[in-house]
Design an enzyme around this catalytic site. Structure first.
Site, mmCIF file in Angstrom:
data_model
loop_
_atom_site.group_PDB
_atom_site.id
_atom_site.type_symbol
_atom_site.label_atom_id
_atom_site.label_comp_id
_atom_site.label_asym_id
_atom_site.label_seq_id
_atom_site.Cartn_x
_atom_site.Cartn_y
_atom_site.Cartn_z
ATOM 1 N N ASP A 199 31.987 36.627 39.139
ATOM 2 C CA ASP A 199 33.311 36.527 39.769
ATOM 3 C C ASP A 199 33.617 37.650 40.750
ATOM 4 O O ASP A 199 34.419 37.487 41.662
ATOM 5 C CB ASP A 199 34.414 36.463 38.700
ATOM 6 C CG ASP A 199 34.585 37.775 37.947
ATOM 7 O OD1 ASP A 199 33.605 38.539 37.819
ATOM 8 O OD2 ASP A 199 35.709 38.037 37.468
ATOM 9 N N ASN A 200 33.014 38.811 40.526
ATOM 10 C CA ASN A 200 33.228 39.954 41.439
ATOM 11 C C ASN A 200 32.238 41.042 41.063
ATOM 12 O O ASN A 200 31.552 40.950 40.047
ATOM 13 C CB ASN A 200 34.682 40.483 41.373
ATOM 14 C CG ASN A 200 35.157 40.805 39.977
ATOM 15 O OD1 ASN A 200 35.971 40.083 39.408
ATOM 16 N ND2 ASN A 200 34.636 41.874 39.390
ATOM 17 N N ARG A 215 38.169 33.049 40.231
ATOM 18 C CA ARG A 215 38.002 31.793 39.465
ATOM 19 C C ARG A 215 38.724 30.631 40.138
ATOM 20 O O ARG A 215 38.239 29.490 40.154
ATOM 21 C CB ARG A 215 38.578 31.992 38.055
ATOM 22 C CG ARG A 215 37.631 32.659 37.122
ATOM 23 C CD ARG A 215 38.342 33.560 36.109
ATOM 24 N NE ARG A 215 37.582 34.797 36.037
ATOM 25 C CZ ARG A 215 36.489 34.941 35.300
ATOM 26 N NH1 ARG A 215 36.122 33.982 34.495
ATOM 27 N NH2 ARG A 215 35.788 36.048 35.356
ATOM 28 N N CYS A 231 39.331 38.979 39.155
ATOM 29 C CA CYS A 231 39.057 37.884 38.212
ATOM 30 C C CYS A 231 39.784 36.558 38.468
ATOM 31 O O CYS A 231 39.146 35.532 38.657
ATOM 32 C CB CYS A 231 39.385 38.352 36.799
ATOM 33 S SG CYS A 231 38.365 39.743 36.271
ATOM 34 N N LYS A 248 34.008 46.228 42.600
ATOM 35 C CA LYS A 248 35.155 45.368 42.283
ATOM 36 C C LYS A 248 36.453 45.915 42.875
ATOM 37 O O LYS A 248 36.676 47.128 42.876
ATOM 38 C CB LYS A 248 35.290 45.293 40.756
ATOM 39 C CG LYS A 248 36.523 44.599 40.235
ATOM 40 C CD LYS A 248 36.512 44.559 38.710
ATOM 41 C CE LYS A 248 37.785 43.918 38.165
ATOM 42 N NZ LYS A 248 37.723 43.716 36.699
ATOM 43 N N ASP A 275 31.143 37.947 34.469
ATOM 44 C CA ASP A 275 32.367 38.661 34.840
ATOM 45 C C ASP A 275 32.049 40.123 35.154
ATOM 46 O O ASP A 275 31.571 40.854 34.290
ATOM 47 C CB ASP A 275 33.366 38.579 33.683
ATOM 48 C CG ASP A 275 34.767 38.977 34.104
ATOM 49 O OD1 ASP A 275 34.917 39.621 35.159
ATOM 50 O OD2 ASP A 275 35.718 38.641 33.382
ATOM 51 N N ASP A 276 32.297 40.516 36.388
ATOM 52 C CA ASP A 276 32.075 41.904 36.835
ATOM 53 C C ASP A 276 30.591 42.288 36.878
ATOM 54 O O ASP A 276 30.248 43.471 36.768
ATOM 55 C CB ASP A 276 32.833 42.925 35.958
ATOM 56 C CG ASP A 276 34.346 42.824 36.089
ATOM 57 O OD1 ASP A 276 34.825 41.892 36.760
ATOM 58 O OD2 ASP A 276 35.048 43.672 35.516
ATOM 59 N N HIS A 303 32.370 42.301 31.697
ATOM 60 C CA HIS A 303 33.675 42.956 31.865
ATOM 61 C C HIS A 303 33.905 43.846 30.648
ATOM 62 O O HIS A 303 33.594 43.447 29.530
ATOM 63 C CB HIS A 303 34.737 41.849 31.944
ATOM 64 C CG HIS A 303 36.105 42.281 32.349
ATOM 65 N ND1 HIS A 303 36.898 43.066 31.545
ATOM 66 C CD2 HIS A 303 36.841 42.020 33.462
ATOM 67 C CE1 HIS A 303 38.059 43.269 32.151
ATOM 68 N NE2 HIS A 303 38.048 42.653 33.321
ATOM 69 N N HIS A 311 41.620 32.553 32.519
ATOM 70 C CA HIS A 311 42.308 33.446 33.453
ATOM 71 C C HIS A 311 42.948 32.760 34.651
ATOM 72 O O HIS A 311 43.106 33.364 35.722
ATOM 73 C CB HIS A 311 41.379 34.584 33.923
ATOM 74 C CG HIS A 311 42.108 35.894 34.004
ATOM 75 N ND1 HIS A 311 41.510 37.080 34.356
ATOM 76 C CD2 HIS A 311 43.410 36.196 33.762
ATOM 77 C CE1 HIS A 311 42.400 38.050 34.342
ATOM 78 N NE2 HIS A 311 43.564 37.534 33.971
ATOM 79 N N LYS A 362 36.006 32.781 29.395
ATOM 80 C CA LYS A 362 37.245 33.323 29.961
ATOM 81 C C LYS A 362 37.861 32.332 30.950
ATOM 82 O O LYS A 362 37.180 31.836 31.847
ATOM 83 C CB LYS A 362 36.918 34.631 30.672
ATOM 84 C CG LYS A 362 38.048 35.237 31.479
ATOM 85 C CD LYS A 362 37.659 36.635 31.900
ATOM 86 C CE LYS A 362 38.488 37.140 33.061
ATOM 87 N NZ LYS A 362 38.150 38.523 33.416
ATOM 88 N N SER A 409 41.440 38.360 30.529
ATOM 89 C CA SER A 409 40.398 39.382 30.395
ATOM 90 C C SER A 409 40.406 40.018 29.003
ATOM 91 O O SER A 409 41.457 40.178 28.380
ATOM 92 C CB SER A 409 40.591 40.481 31.446
ATOM 93 O OG SER A 409 40.418 39.959 32.733
HETATM 94 MG MG MG Z 1 35.894 40.004 37.029
#
Ligand code: MG
Length: 484
Positions: free
Chosen positions: A283-284, A86, A82, A304, A42-43, A231, A137, A135, A160
């Site tokens: 994810d980003n 997903r 996020c 992001k 994540d991130d 994240h 989300h 996660k 998150s």
């Molecule tokens: Mg993210």
């Protein structure tokens, strides 16, 4: 659990085995369809891994995964945020096709619709055991939880980890969050994750993932392991605090890397590594206003929350000893929406009845000679239905829109965010990503014919999914699930 600096014994055995390359046909003709493991950070930034140029590398297991598998240089998340990202990975659709936008808040009453087919549901139809860890989300209310969308079991956070009362801006109205729960199956098993507990999450997720692998004897399985971090807020486990001497972001990254080693080690120990496709991506891109608590996009522009490459281009590794050729690099563009049809191809699943956007990229993962991306163009939507950019081949066209940037701004520090400022693209900008990975040289004036071709491709996207920037509705959108 193994020591952080020492690769698992199973993994060392894996590295020593010969690399018998079987043909795609043989891979698909195995007696039993392959196990699938998708690890989703994540991130995480494009420049965060050693195998993507980070120095010094804090990711020995991921670097080894790249050496023993394939590494994509031009792989994209479905959107730079996020929830939407997903949704794209799990359904094979552009997220805005299925009504999932942005990052769903704890007050959201929407989630993934029952009509959509997730990778887990697809594989359930083939008798797979399925597990989601980490996660989610895609809706925190009961109808939207993983156990209602194809997963036999689930352990993780519903959204998150910064959506909790300890947010550094928690006193502002828009940052007022309820307690953050941990969910097992469809039950809240810890109603209030504390900072101390946050530091145990990566280890607990990893233990559950390893336990799931160890429990699978008869059935093929699908493990979707979506890390909560890197994240923010960043919390490394006790054994990893200070271990890199490069700050908490590097410590957290080292723990995620350790976790990858544990999962691969568990596959080896169970004797199924050669029957398992393992994928790692994010994810980003990095959350740049967090400064030293955000990752690095490496040579890419922005991060992001933007459709510049730093927001959407991600590390992507695929590892399958004996099937994927080791130490290969793929430069063709691909996207997370392509995973569902690729997995369907490998496992003999029928594609979902509703239209999806992804296409089979197994020839790219195998680095078959002459294989090219199956898409004439990738569409980069962001916010609610804004078509902000499009990529076709080496060319990327950015449409007029507003985006956030930290250029000229004071970065955040130690978990407190800095302030973005808004910037505008006022006319279409064209970039040659082969020669200009950093999107510095706008070639729109030099190549009007390319601009025209990409505009025509964008019009196809607009007719299908609409575009808020040009006030078009599109005919191909579906609705998110809702409780209202
Ligand atoms: Mg993210």
């Amino acid at each position: 659990m193994n020591d952080l600096a020492i690769p698992t014994m199973g993994y060392l055995v894996a590295l020593g085995v010969g690399w018998l390359c079987v043909s795609p046909a043989n891979a698909a003709e195995r007696k039993r369809p392959p196990n699938i493991v998708v690890i989703f950070a994540d991130d995480l930034g494009y420049g965060d891994l050693g195998c993507y140029g980070a120095a010094p590398s804090q990711t020995p297991h991921l670097d080894r995964m790249a050496q023993k598998g394939v590494r994509f240089t031009d792989f994209y998340a479905a959107q730079p945020v996020c929830s939407a990202s997903r949704a794209g990975l799990l359904t094979g659709c552009y997220p805005n096709r299925i009504g999932i936008h942005g990052a769903l808040s704890p007050a959201a009453t929407v989630g993934i619709a029952d009509a959509e087919t997730t990778i887990a549901e697809l594989l359930k139809s083939k008798g797979y055991a399925t597990c989601a860890v980490g996660k989610w989300h895609l809706g925190h209310l009961p109808p939207f939880l993983p156990t209602r969308h194809g997963f036999d079991e689930y352990l993780g956070l519903p959204y998150s980890n910064d959506m909790w009362p300890h947010h550094p801006e928690a006193k502002t109205k828009e940052r007022s969050y309820p307690n953050l729960p941990l969910i097992d199956g469809d039950k809240v098993v810890d109603a209030e994750i504390t900072p101390e507990e946050m530091s145990t999450l990566t280890r607990r997720y990893t233990e559950r993932a390893v336990d799931f692998i160890q429990r699978q004897q008869e059935q093929p399985f699908f493990l979707y392991f979506a890390h909560t971090m890197p994240h923010v807020p960043l919390y490394a486990g006790k054994r990893f605090q200070g271990v890199t001497q490069k700050g908490v972001y590097a410590d957290v990254l080292r723990e995620i890397d350790w976790s990858v080693g544990e999962v691969i080690g568990a596959l080896e120990k169970a004797g199924v590594a050669q029957d398992t496709l393992v994928i790692f991506t994010s994810d980003n891109g990095p959350w740049l206003n967090y400064g030293n608590h955000g990752g690095s996009a490496g040579p890419l522009r922005e991060g992001k929350g933007t459709v510049w490459e730093g927001g959407i281009r991600e590390p992507f590794l695929a590892y399958w000893p004996g099937t994927i050729r080791p130490n290969t690099v793929q430069h063709a563009p691909a996207m997370t929406i392509d995973l569902l049809p690729t997995i369907a191809h490998l496992t003999g699943c029928v594609l979902p009845q509703l239209p999806i956007d992804g296409k089979n990229i197994w020839p790219l993962i195998q680095c078959e000679p002459g294989a090219t991306t199956p898409h004439e163009a990738y569409w980069f939507y962001y916010k609610v239905h804004e078509l902000q950019a499009i990529r076709s081949g080496k060319w990327k066209l950015i449409f007029p829109h507003s985006y956030r940037t930290m250029q000229g701004q004071a970065p955040g520090k130690d978990g407190t965010p800095g302030k973005y400022r808004m910037q505008k693209v006022t006319s279409p900008e064209l970039y040659d990503l082969e020669k200009d990975i950093g999107e510095r040289h706008n070639l729109a004036v030099e190549h009007p014919e390319v601009v025209q071709r990409l505009q025509a491709l964008a019009n196809r996207a607009r007719a299908d999914l609409g575009d808020a920037l040009t006030s078009q509705r599109g005919t191909g959108r579906r609705s998110a699930g809702t409780t209202e």
